[in-house]
Design a protein around this motif. Structure first.
Motif, PDB file in Angstrom:
ATOM      1  N   LYS A  38      38.526  46.676  40.518  1.00  0.00           N
ATOM      2  CA  LYS A  38      39.265  46.831  41.542  1.00  0.00           C
ATOM      3  C   LYS A  38      40.510  45.748  41.461  1.00  0.00           C
ATOM      4  CE  LYS A  38      36.176  49.092  44.470  1.00  0.00           C
ATOM      5  NZ  LYS A  38      35.284  49.000  45.780  1.00  0.00           N
ATOM      6  N   LYS A  41      43.062  46.673  38.950  1.00  0.00           N
ATOM      7  CA  LYS A  41      44.034  47.619  39.596  1.00  0.00           C
ATOM      8  C   LYS A  41      45.011  46.899  40.354  1.00  0.00           C
ATOM      9  CE  LYS A  41      42.068  52.325  39.667  1.00  0.00           C
ATOM     10  NZ  LYS A  41      41.910  53.463  40.590  1.00  0.00           N
ATOM     11  N   SER A  42      44.634  46.115  41.075  1.00  0.00           N
ATOM     12  CA  SER A  42      45.363  45.533  42.053  1.00  0.00           C
ATOM     13  C   SER A  42      46.573  44.581  41.338  1.00  0.00           C
ATOM     14  CB  SER A  42      44.804  44.547  43.132  1.00  0.00           C
ATOM     15  OG  SER A  42      44.499  43.361  42.389  1.00  0.00           O
ATOM     16  N   GLY A  44      47.947  45.720  38.561  1.00  0.00           N
ATOM     17  CA  GLY A  44      48.758  46.488  37.795  1.00  0.00           C
ATOM     18  C   GLY A  44      48.237  46.809  36.220  1.00  0.00           C
ATOM     19  N   PHE A  45      46.916  46.348  35.829  1.00  0.00           N
ATOM     20  CA  PHE A  45      46.531  46.603  34.571  1.00  0.00           C
ATOM     21  C   PHE A  45      46.249  47.985  34.448  1.00  0.00           C
ATOM     22  CE2 PHE A  45      42.784  46.819  31.852  1.00  0.00           C
ATOM     23  CZ  PHE A  45      43.312  46.170  30.525  1.00  0.00           C
ATOM     24  N   THR A  46      46.504  48.487  33.280  1.00  0.00           N
ATOM     25  CA  THR A  46      46.243  49.818  32.934  1.00  0.00           C
ATOM     26  C   THR A  46      45.457  50.231  31.613  1.00  0.00           C
ATOM     27  OG1 THR A  46      48.365  50.183  31.894  1.00  0.00           O
ATOM     28  CG2 THR A  46      48.266  50.833  34.391  1.00  0.00           C
ATOM     29  N   GLY A  47      45.641  49.326  30.719  1.00  0.00           N
ATOM     30  CA  GLY A  47      44.907  49.381  29.602  1.00  0.00           C
ATOM     31  C   GLY A  47      45.460  48.404  28.592  1.00  0.00           C
ATOM     32  N   PHE A  68      39.401  52.291  33.343  1.00  0.00           N
ATOM     33  CA  PHE A  68      40.634  52.052  32.445  1.00  0.00           C
ATOM     34  C   PHE A  68      40.449  52.688  31.080  1.00  0.00           C
ATOM     35  CE2 PHE A  68      40.589  48.620  35.366  1.00  0.00           C
ATOM     36  CZ  PHE A  68      41.966  48.676  36.124  1.00  0.00           C
ATOM     37  N   GLU A  70      42.536  53.405  28.831  1.00  0.00           N
ATOM     38  CA  GLU A  70      43.295  53.380  27.827  1.00  0.00           C
ATOM     39  C   GLU A  70      42.947  51.773  27.483  1.00  0.00           C
ATOM     40  OE1 GLU A  70      45.509  55.194  26.634  1.00  0.00           O
ATOM     41  OE2 GLU A  70      44.433  56.647  27.891  1.00  0.00           O
ATOM     42  N   ALA A  71      41.837  51.177  27.887  1.00  0.00           N
ATOM     43  CA  ALA A  71      41.507  49.852  27.397  1.00  0.00           C
ATOM     44  C   ALA A  71      40.688  49.939  26.158  1.00  0.00           C
ATOM     45  CB  ALA A  71      40.778  49.136  28.543  1.00  0.00           C
TER      46      ALA A  71
END
Length: 205
Positions: A38, A41-42, A44-47, A68, A70-71
């Motif tokens: 969480k 996400k806050s 702005g991490f996406t992968g 995620f 894409e990580a």
């Protein structure tokens, strides 16, 4: 209240001990992984490329991988029995293509400078012999634009009731260690029994 010595090994080499540790802590660390996801996400991490320094039995990487897709996550730990437990959990969750676990030293990380988009470190600062060296290594392998997310136990009022919290640092002690290291400037968040140190991609350097 004074800090006390660890009552478990710094590195888990005993299979039975590792299995007991996993059994006692799997649910609480699962919640930690969900909480850290969480936080990411806050931010702005996406992968991207992720290193979990001191991954243990990989519950935190598993929870992050679920959120995620894409990580690509690499976990390192010196405790081979914990890594074996982690590999089984990764397989059970169908995440073999996303997470890999390797034997590696948090105080002498085997990767080149500026290798990762995200570096995570959970519950290890109070365990390693040289926490400043570990923090310097975390900073070294993080890309200039990377996120660094550290979390650890907090020695506060709960330490009067629960012994393991007496082995941890206070928030003030942890802050002092971070300031002595090369880690980039970040911000603290904390709860009654934990603290996070967050270095955002926009504030590194």
């Amino acid at each position: 209240m004074k800090q006390i010595d660890l009552f478990h090994p710094r590195v888990f080499h005993d299979q039975e001990w590792a299995e007991g540790y996993h059994k006692r802590n799997r649910k609480s660390i699962e919640k930690v992984g969900q909480r850290l996801a969480k936080v990411l996400k806050s931010l702005g991490f996406t992968g991207g490329s992720v290193l979990d320094v001191g991954c243990g039995f990989a519950t935190v990487p598993i929870e992050i991988a679920k959120v995620f897709p894409e990580a690509t996550i690499t976990g390192i730990d010196l405790g081979e029995p914990l890594l074996e437990i982690g590999r089984k959990l990764i397989k059970n969750n169908g995440l073999e293509d996303q997470i890999s676990l390797l034997n590696g030293d948090a105080q002498n990380i085997q990767y080149e400078d500026s290798s990762f988009d995200l570096v995570i470190n959970s519950f290890l600062l109070h365990i390693v012999e040289n926490p400043i060296q570990m923090l310097n290594e975390i900073e070294r392998v993080a890309k200039p634009e990377a996120i660094i997310l550290l979390t650890d136990l907090r020695r506060g009022f709960l330490a009067y009731m629960i012994k393991k919290f007496r082995t941890a640092y206070t928030l003030e002690e942890a802050s002092g260690i971070l300031k002595k290291s090369n880690i980039s400037s970040g911000r603290f968040a904390s709860g009654p029994f934990w603290w996070d140190y967050i270095v955002e991609s926009t504030t590194r350097g």
